[in-house]
Design a protein around this motif. Structure first.
Motif, PDB file in Angstrom:
ATOM      1  N   GLY A  34       0.866  -1.334   0.189  1.00  0.00           N
ATOM      2  CA  GLY A  34      -0.129   0.048   0.074  1.00  0.00           C
ATOM      3  C   GLY A  34       0.961   1.158  -0.086  1.00  0.00           C
ATOM      4  N   LEU A  35       0.710   1.983  -1.210  1.00  0.00           N
ATOM      5  CA  LEU A  35       1.649   3.332  -1.257  1.00  0.00           C
ATOM      6  C   LEU A  35       0.557   4.179  -0.286  1.00  0.00           C
TER       7      LEU A  35
ATOM      8  N   SER B 188      -3.978   2.645   0.798  1.00  0.00           N
ATOM      9  CA  SER B 188      -2.929   3.796   1.188  1.00  0.00           C
ATOM     10  C   SER B 188      -2.361   3.310   2.561  1.00  0.00           C
ATOM     11  N   GLU B 189      -2.716   2.122   2.742  1.00  0.00           N
ATOM     12  CA  GLU B 189      -2.338   1.742   4.404  1.00  0.00           C
ATOM     13  C   GLU B 189      -1.920   0.226   4.411  1.00  0.00           C
ATOM     14  N   PHE B 190      -1.176  -0.664   5.122  1.00  0.00           N
ATOM     15  CA  PHE B 190      -1.005  -1.836   4.871  1.00  0.00           C
ATOM     16  C   PHE B 190      -2.228  -2.608   5.086  1.00  0.00           C
TER      17      PHE B 190
ATOM     18  N   PHE C 268       8.349   3.155   5.633  1.00  0.00           N
ATOM     19  CA  PHE C 268       8.213   4.453   5.286  1.00  0.00           C
ATOM     20  C   PHE C 268       6.785   4.853   5.239  1.00  0.00           C
ATOM     21  N   HIS C 269       5.904   4.103   4.416  1.00  0.00           N
ATOM     22  CA  HIS C 269       4.463   4.228   4.103  1.00  0.00           C
ATOM     23  C   HIS C 269       3.747   4.099   5.590  1.00  0.00           C
ATOM     24  N   ILE C 270       4.230   3.369   6.251  1.00  0.00           N
ATOM     25  CA  ILE C 270       3.306   3.317   7.767  1.00  0.00           C
ATOM     26  C   ILE C 270       3.700   4.432   8.440  1.00  0.00           C
ATOM     27  N   LEU C 271       4.956   4.785   8.560  1.00  0.00           N
ATOM     28  CA  LEU C 271       5.230   6.383   9.400  1.00  0.00           C
ATOM     29  C   LEU C 271       4.691   7.360   8.671  1.00  0.00           C
ATOM     30  N   ALA C 272       4.477   7.473   7.172  1.00  0.00           N
ATOM     31  CA  ALA C 272       3.876   8.428   6.712  1.00  0.00           C
ATOM     32  C   ALA C 272       2.574   8.837   7.129  1.00  0.00           C
TER      33      ALA C 272
ATOM     34  N   ASP D 229      10.285  -0.713  16.636  1.00  0.00           N
ATOM     35  CA  ASP D 229       8.905  -1.424  17.077  1.00  0.00           C
ATOM     36  C   ASP D 229       8.234  -2.280  16.019  1.00  0.00           C
ATOM     37  N   LEU D 230       8.361  -1.891  14.826  1.00  0.00           N
ATOM     38  CA  LEU D 230       7.636  -2.572  13.678  1.00  0.00           C
ATOM     39  C   LEU D 230       8.473  -3.847  13.397  1.00  0.00           C
ATOM     40  N   VAL D 231       9.673  -3.713  13.329  1.00  0.00           N
ATOM     41  CA  VAL D 231      10.664  -5.011  13.248  1.00  0.00           C
ATOM     42  C   VAL D 231      10.435  -6.006  14.428  1.00  0.00           C
TER      43      VAL D 231
END
Length: 299
Positions: free
Chosen positions: A143-144, A151-153, A175-179, A236-238
């Motif tokens: 998801g870009l 736009s989100e996962f 990046f897209h999660i943070l954005a 945290d994501l990892v």
């Protein structure tokens, strides 16, 4: 499952972080100690000696291919636009197959001509996955953060589930999660076996205030994990991905105009520092015994 020999084997570099010809990129990545590489189509079709020579360079490098990118704006189109994108997808799948890439990355559509019907998107992605089956390739759908419908996962995961194809899974991009400031709690709801690729990057400012700034940051100002201001969230994501059982590849997808002006070994070493931080401090992977070391000294 690929056998791991320490933290470095969990991580790879995308060639987009490096300037120069394909051969120089591969050499810099290998010299920095990495064992895998994420390739983009321009690496192959732009090689002066042609596609076959580019494929041979990759094979001779000794690097395992993480995946191949990127198919854009595939899903949700109709008529001649759909037929056109199917032709593009077939060509990209053939290149991925020639390279031995196990995964093709497909990003969510940004096209204003695409349907916003989730079922229609799922149907098209299932078709893409079926095209990949004879070649033994998986499709990772990402998801870009400026995608029109996805736009989100979390929404990408819904589409993947509706498509219900065994070789269609999720591509995660930090990046897209943070954005989009998507809650990382949603990671816990994913099936780790259906995550086919994780790409990691950070950036240097706390928030992104517009879609235009989001696109500009994504394409020009990403940095390696640990270099930006979101290190805690990336860690945290990892950690969450590891906790749900993800044991696949992590690749550094770092678009950065400054890195394009630096010597390749310097950029590759920055990536290695990120791998060391994530591997040893976040994932707490053990360093291999001396007789099994895969980490090579820079040449």
């Amino acid at each position: 499952m690929t056998q791991r020999h320490g933290y470095i084997d969990d991580f790879g570099m995308d060639t987009i972080s490096l300037a120069g010809p394909l051969e120089a990129k591969l050499q810099a990545i290998r010299a920095a100690g990495f064992t895998q590489v994420m390739l983009k189509a321009n690496d192959i079709v732009g090689h002066p000696q042609g596609i076959d020579a580019a494929v041979q360079l990759v094979k001779d490098s000794g690097l395992r291919v993480t995946g191949f990118q990127v198919l854009r704006d595939f899903e949700g189109l109709a008529g001649h636009l759909h037929d056109y994108k199917v032709d593009i997808a077939k060509a990209m799948l053939e290149m991925a197959h020639a390279l031995g890439a196990p995964v093709l990355l497909a990003c969510s559509s940004t096209s204003q001509h695409a349907s916003q019907d989730i079922d229609a998107l799922a149907r098209d992605l299932r078709k893409l996955a079926m095209l990949a089956v004879p070649l033994g390739i998986k499709v990772a759908y990402e998801g870009l953060s400026w995608g029109r419908t996805v736009s989100e996962f979390t929404t990408a995961w819904e589409v993947v589930c509706r498509a219900d194809a065994p070789n269609l899974g999720l591509g995660i991009d930090s990046f897209h999660i943070l954005a989009t400031d998507t809650s990382l709690d949603e990671i816990d709801q994913l099936d780790a076996d259906r995550i086919f690729l994780v790409q990691l990057a950070d950036f240097m400012w706390q928030e992104i205030r517009s879609v235009e700034e989001r696109m500009s940051t994504a394409r020009h100002f990403r940095v390696f994990p640990g270099e930006g201001v979101h290190s805690a969230q990336v860690a945290d994501l990892v950690s969450r991905l590891d906790a749900i059982g993800y044991r696949g590849d992590y690749s550094f997808e770092v678009f950065n105009d400054d890195y394009q002006q630096l010597p390749l070994p310097l950029v590759a070493q920055r990536a290695h520092r990120s791998a060391q931080w994530l591997g040893e401090e976040v994932l707490r992977r053990s360093v291999p015994l001396p007789g099994r070391m895969t980490l090579r000294r820079p040449r």
